[in-house]
Scaffold this motif. Structure first.
Motif, mmCIF file in Angstrom:
data_model
loop_
_atom_site.group_PDB
_atom_site.id
_atom_site.type_symbol
_atom_site.label_atom_id
_atom_site.label_comp_id
_atom_site.label_asym_id
_atom_site.label_seq_id
_atom_site.Cartn_x
_atom_site.Cartn_y
_atom_site.Cartn_z
ATOM 1 N N MET A 303 142.030 -63.250 -22.539
ATOM 2 C CA MET A 303 141.040 -62.365 -23.162
ATOM 3 C C MET A 303 139.989 -63.128 -23.952
ATOM 4 N N GLY A 304 140.183 -64.432 -24.102
ATOM 5 C CA GLY A 304 139.246 -65.205 -24.903
ATOM 6 C C GLY A 304 139.375 -64.922 -26.381
ATOM 7 N N THR A 305 140.574 -64.546 -26.808
ATOM 8 C CA THR A 305 140.808 -64.248 -28.222
ATOM 9 C C THR A 305 140.589 -65.492 -29.076
ATOM 10 N N ASP A 306 139.977 -65.294 -30.224
ATOM 11 C CA ASP A 306 139.717 -66.402 -31.146
ATOM 12 C C ASP A 306 141.018 -66.783 -31.848
ATOM 13 N N TRP A 307 141.807 -67.613 -31.185
ATOM 14 C CA TRP A 307 143.076 -68.038 -31.747
ATOM 15 C C TRP A 307 143.425 -69.436 -31.239
ATOM 16 N N PRO A 308 143.755 -70.397 -32.103
ATOM 17 C CA PRO A 308 143.831 -70.237 -33.559
ATOM 18 C C PRO A 308 142.461 -69.861 -34.147
ATOM 19 N N GLY A 309 142.487 -68.971 -35.080
ATOM 20 C CA GLY A 309 141.273 -68.443 -35.678
ATOM 21 C C GLY A 309 141.587 -67.115 -36.321
ATOM 22 N N ASN A 310 140.664 -66.170 -36.204
ATOM 23 C CA ASN A 310 140.879 -64.882 -36.877
ATOM 24 C C ASN A 310 141.496 -63.829 -35.983
ATOM 25 N N GLY A 311 141.782 -64.168 -34.725
ATOM 26 C CA GLY A 311 142.437 -63.214 -33.838
ATOM 27 C C GLY A 311 141.510 -62.180 -33.249
ATOM 28 N N ALA A 312 140.189 -62.412 -33.339
ATOM 29 C CA ALA A 312 139.229 -61.422 -32.840
ATOM 30 C C ALA A 312 139.119 -61.482 -31.320
ATOM 31 N N THR A 313 138.966 -60.310 -30.713
ATOM 32 C CA THR A 313 138.801 -60.195 -29.270
ATOM 33 C C THR A 313 137.686 -59.213 -28.971
#
Length: 423
Positions: A303-313
């Motif tokens: 999904m291209g989730t921002d992780w490691p990061g803030n978990g935004a998708t």
């Protein structure tokens, strides 16, 4: 944009929803006439009080956590307005043995569902620290304006005007006037979060190819559907109130999909919610999927989730990510698709035993929760249909409890349907 209450799925839907889709302003409802009678879709205080009194009986008879509301009464607390200055809602305190034991919000227009929200907590504009802090913020803002303009003229802060823009979204509007009585500015404060907001600003960048979700015609169609659904709820409720003097629990319907797992938040709410959907299918004939954590990890990557990061998708990536993982494990017949959600579609999918991902912008507070969902993805696995409709959720926060959230308790929402296509 509205102050970011909680960052889960990122900038889910554009600020345009605030005006055109979310909590539908009473723009199509005429104000009450001079003789006090109601016109068109406006709901009077008296009507709202009758709905509140009837609804707390339903709630007490249907939800065990609110059984003590059965013999309670309601008392008007506040009349709320929208950004256009039209009435948007009425709040009522729920009284038992002369004590306030909760509150309920009723829409001031039939273009929104009758019962907007209810809780055992206090109404935000009745909490002194909220109102005191909001007044301080406005005074600081006024002082800043005077300083920036090198002006010696004082600005007077007007009386707070309570705004209600949807479930759990409470604001206070203040008018700043100069010594000549001229309005210099209107300042809006998010009461629970003590933040000055500007609804005219938008910092949203829409992904290429997804702009049809923001097409004015499409948004208008979605708003019309929401209004039609709300009108139907009012019609059904009014009939029920006439036909019976008290609520009968037998008139409600509840259905949930058994076997949907509870997964704790990992990598991001969207991959976690999608993981619960595929975890359900894993135990219902499609056992190639990997274990929980590995499945969520793969979904986050797809999904291209921002992780490691803030978990935004980006929510538009949820369906593609699900299909990618399904293809990886030799299930190409699984199809996922994103769409805006309607009540009829919720019932269709749940009745067919197909859990789905529900992604919310400015999601409200589920029954029994102390925190609103904000920008968050959850797994929808059931519904409750009564005079107030609820979606049943596994919300990635609790690993033991199914949450009830009033349908429409969000500024915008997107469903990701998942089904196995045969043939």
């Amino acid at each position: 944009m509205i102050a970011n209450r909680k960052f889960g799925i990122g900038t889910l839907l554009a600020a345009i929803f605030i005006v055109s889709m979310a909590f539908v302003p009473a723009v199509s409802a005429q104000e009450e006439s001079l003789n006090g009678t109601d016109t068109l879709n406006v709901v009077s205080v008296k009507q709202a009080e009758e709905v509140a009194s009837f609804s707390i009986k339903e709630i007490s008879g249907s939800l065990s956590n609110f059984s003590e509301w059965g013999d309670a009464t309601v008392k008007l607390s506040t009349v709320y307005y929208d950004l256009d200055g039209k009435k948007s809602a009425y709040s009522f305190n729920i009284i038992e043995n002369k004590q306030q034991i909760g509150h309920i919000f009723i829409s001031a227009t039939k273009d929104n569902c009758p019962v907007l929200e209810f809780s055992k907590g206090k109404i935000p504009n009745e909490i002194p620290e909220f109102t005191t802090r909001s007044e301080s913020l406005v005074q600081e803002h006024a002082n800043k304006l005077i300083s920036e303009n090198n002006s010696k003229e004082e600005l007077t802060i007007g009386k707070m005007k309570p705004l209600y823009l949807g479930p759990t979204f409470y604001y206070a509007e203040y008018t700043l006037t100069d010594t000549k009585g001229n309005i210099k500015e209107k300042v809006i404060v998010d009461l629970p979060f003590s933040t000055i907001v500007n609804f005219n600003e938008s910092n949203v960048n829409v992904p290429v190819g997804e702009d049809y979700f923001f097409n004015n015609t499409y948004l208008q169609q979605q708003q019309e559907m929401r209004i039609q659904n709300a009108n139907a709820q009012w019609t059904a409720l009014e009939k029920e109130m006439v036909d019976s003097s008290s609520y009968s629990a037998s008139s409600s319907v509840e259905y949930s999909i058994s076997g949907v797992p509870y997964y704790p938040w990992r990598d991001g709410c969207s991959p976690t919610a999608a993981g619960m959907v595929l975890g359900y299918w894993d135990t219902h004939g499609y056992s190639n999927f990997p274990s929980r954590d590995y499945l969520i990890d793969e979904l986050a990557e797809a999904m291209g989730t921002d992780w490691p990061g803030n978990g935004a998708t980006w929510p538009w990536n949820i369906d593609d990510g699900i299909e990618t993982v399904c293809d990886t494990y030799n299930y190409p017949r699984f199809q996922a698709s994103n769409d805006y959600v309607s009540w009829s579609e919720v019932k269709t999918e749940v009745n067919a035993n197909r859990p789905f991902v529900l992604s919310m912008l400015n999601g409200g507070t589920a029954i029994g929760c102390s925190q609103d969902y904000g920008e968050h993805s959850v797994t929808c696995m059931g519904y409750y249909e009564g005079s107030t409709d609820y979606v049943l959720l596994h919300d990635t926060w609790s690993t033991t409890t199914t949450r009830y959230l009033a349908f429409g308790s969000w500024t915008g929402a997107m469903a990701t349907w998942v089904k196995y296509v045969t043939g």
